[in-house]
Design a protein around this motif. Structure first.
Motif, PDB file in Angstrom:
ATOM      1  N   ILE A  33      80.752   3.471  67.999  1.00  0.00           N
ATOM      2  CA  ILE A  33      82.121   3.159  67.580  1.00  0.00           C
ATOM      3  C   ILE A  33      82.654   4.263  66.670  1.00  0.00           C
ATOM      4  N   ARG A  34      81.806   4.735  65.764  1.00  0.00           N
ATOM      5  CA  ARG A  34      82.225   5.814  64.858  1.00  0.00           C
ATOM      6  C   ARG A  34      82.541   7.080  65.660  1.00  0.00           C
ATOM      7  N   THR A  35      81.753   7.349  66.694  1.00  0.00           N
ATOM      8  CA  THR A  35      82.017   8.509  67.542  1.00  0.00           C
ATOM      9  C   THR A  35      83.357   8.357  68.253  1.00  0.00           C
ATOM     10  N   ALA A  36      83.600   7.178  68.808  1.00  0.00           N
ATOM     11  CA  ALA A  36      84.867   6.940  69.506  1.00  0.00           C
ATOM     12  C   ALA A  36      86.048   7.078  68.545  1.00  0.00           C
ATOM     13  N   PHE A  37      85.873   6.601  67.324  1.00  0.00           N
ATOM     14  CA  PHE A  37      86.935   6.710  66.321  1.00  0.00           C
ATOM     15  C   PHE A  37      87.277   8.173  66.062  1.00  0.00           C
ATOM     16  N   GLN A  38      86.263   9.019  65.941  1.00  0.00           N
ATOM     17  CA  GLN A  38      86.513  10.436  65.670  1.00  0.00           C
ATOM     18  C   GLN A  38      87.128  11.140  66.879  1.00  0.00           C
ATOM     19  N   VAL A  39      86.726  10.747  68.089  1.00  0.00           N
ATOM     20  CA  VAL A  39      87.337  11.327  69.286  1.00  0.00           C
ATOM     21  C   VAL A  39      88.820  10.976  69.353  1.00  0.00           C
ATOM     22  N   ALA A  40      89.127   9.708  69.056  1.00  0.00           N
ATOM     23  CA  ALA A  40      90.518   9.278  69.074  1.00  0.00           C
ATOM     24  C   ALA A  40      91.316   9.975  67.981  1.00  0.00           C
ATOM     25  N   ARG A  41      90.699  10.167  66.850  1.00  0.00           N
ATOM     26  CA  ARG A  41      91.402  10.798  65.725  1.00  0.00           C
ATOM     27  C   ARG A  41      91.629  12.289  65.954  1.00  0.00           C
ATOM     28  N   VAL A  42      90.590  12.990  66.448  1.00  0.00           N
ATOM     29  CA  VAL A  42      90.666  14.442  66.608  1.00  0.00           C
ATOM     30  C   VAL A  42      91.255  14.827  67.959  1.00  0.00           C
ATOM     31  N   GLY A  43      90.911  14.047  69.002  1.00  0.00           N
ATOM     32  CA  GLY A  43      91.484  14.294  70.320  1.00  0.00           C
ATOM     33  C   GLY A  43      90.627  15.126  71.240  1.00  0.00           C
ATOM     34  N   THR A  44      89.508  15.663  70.754  1.00  0.00           N
ATOM     35  CA  THR A  44      88.622  16.457  71.604  1.00  0.00           C
ATOM     36  C   THR A  44      87.169  16.110  71.308  1.00  0.00           C
ATOM     37  N   VAL A  45      86.328  16.301  72.324  1.00  0.00           N
ATOM     38  CA  VAL A  45      84.900  16.059  72.152  1.00  0.00           C
ATOM     39  C   VAL A  45      84.296  17.074  71.178  1.00  0.00           C
ATOM     40  N   SER A  46      84.678  18.336  71.335  1.00  0.00           N
ATOM     41  CA  SER A  46      84.112  19.380  70.464  1.00  0.00           C
ATOM     42  C   SER A  46      84.522  19.175  69.011  1.00  0.00           C
ATOM     43  N   GLY A  47      85.773  18.744  68.775  1.00  0.00           N
ATOM     44  CA  GLY A  47      86.231  18.502  67.412  1.00  0.00           C
ATOM     45  C   GLY A  47      85.505  17.337  66.774  1.00  0.00           C
ATOM     46  N   ALA A  48      85.316  16.264  67.547  1.00  0.00           N
ATOM     47  CA  ALA A  48      84.580  15.106  67.023  1.00  0.00           C
ATOM     48  C   ALA A  48      83.138  15.474  66.731  1.00  0.00           C
ATOM     49  N   ALA A  49      82.519  16.281  67.621  1.00  0.00           N
ATOM     50  CA  ALA A  49      81.137  16.705  67.406  1.00  0.00           C
ATOM     51  C   ALA A  49      81.002  17.494  66.111  1.00  0.00           C
TER      52      ALA A  49
END
Length: 295
Positions: free
Chosen positions: A9-25
């Motif tokens: 869930i935390r990963t999905a939250f960061q993807v939604a917030r940042v908009g990219t997989v690399s940014g969330a990573a």
């Protein structure tokens, strides 16, 4: 959903917030493959698409937006909890138990009273006793000890300062009996001595070696009784220099000797050493000792 899914869930939250997989990573400090794996697993578990994939990144679907709201609320609650925990850890309140040998009250008590005035939530227990309190069992938070460096495991030991001790007589004693001419002239005088003839205090060991037992007219383990016996003119006795300064009508019976002095140590248990109230007390005590000229 269970607690073990919170990483997803935390990963999905960061993807939604940042908009990219690399940014969330990058935000999460994980490999981008981990982010993709978390998103795929979460979508499979929920049975719904959370993101629309496109060349520019990921955009949350309606289901993803709902998840984002829950995740944002959870993130805010954790942040609030962390702030409360941090505040509780740094608040100067609760009980502070300090122990020392008798005779150090003139140094310790003013510091404790000053801190209580500044921090009303601080509850103080000061115990003056010759016995060693066991910090590992919570008998005290800070112990002020004299003599050789304490060696108990799991304790943090800091050099504090030196307790200087002098041999004093009241003016009334001097008028009635005079003063010893030197160390060889002690037999004809009266002294206050320790209740325990085997006391390890350096000045008591010196007195036992230099004066006959018959010259020890008054024995006690009570610091105030020692002071009163000297103050009344009943006998000559040892006092911390700091305490003697506050007494009127006392004179040095013999010049001070370095071998009457004792190094003092501040001892705390390693588990509590960094507690804010203990650190505050240690710092304040050192400052007050310097200001009064003890160290």
């Amino acid at each position: 959903m269970t607690f073990e899914n919170w990483d997803e869930i935390r990963t999905a939250f960061q993807v939604a917030r940042v908009g990219t997989v690399s940014g969330a990573a990058e935000v999460l400090g994980v490999h981008h493959a981990t982010v993709i794996r978390h998103i795929d697993a979460l979508e499979a578990r929920l049975g719904a698409k959370l993101f629309q994939r496109h060349p520019r990144g990921y955009t949350a679907t309606e289901a993803g937006q709902e998840l984002l709201k829950v995740a944002q609320t959870t993130e805010d609650q954790f942040a609030h909890l962390a702030a409360r925990i941090t505040g509780a850890a740094t608040e100067i309140s609760g009980e502070l138990v300090v122990t020392s040998l008798p005779g150090l009250a003139e140094l310790v008590t003013p510091t404790l009273l000053r801190l209580q005035t500044e921090f009303p939530g601080l509850r103080v227990r000061y115990i003056s006793d010759a016995r060693l309190f066991r910090l590992e069992y919570g008998e005290a938070h800070v112990a002020i000890r004299a003599g050789g460096k304490p060696q108990e495991p799991d304790n943090v030991v800091q050099a504090f300062c030196t307790q200087r001790t002098g041999l004093y007589a009241a003016e009334s004693y001097v008028a009635a009996h005079g003063l010893p001419a030197d160390e060889s002239d002690l037999a004809g005088h009266r002294f206050v001595g320790p209740a325990d003839p085997d006391s390890r205090a350096p000045f008591h060991r010196w007195l036992a070696a230099k004066a006959p037992d018959a010259a020890i007219a008054f024995r006690t383990n009570e610091a105030e009784a020692v002071r009163e016996a000297i103050r009344s003119g009943a006998a000559i006795g040892f006092l911390p220099v700091l305490a003697a300064r506050r007494e009127e009508g006392l004179v040095e019976a013999l010049p001070q000797r370095d071998d009457w002095n004792s190094p003092l140590w501040l001892v705390t248990h390693v588990d509590l050493h960094r507690t804010p109230r203990i650190q505050l007390f240690l710092k304040a005590l050192k400052e007050d000792a310097r200001d009064c000229g003890m160290c």
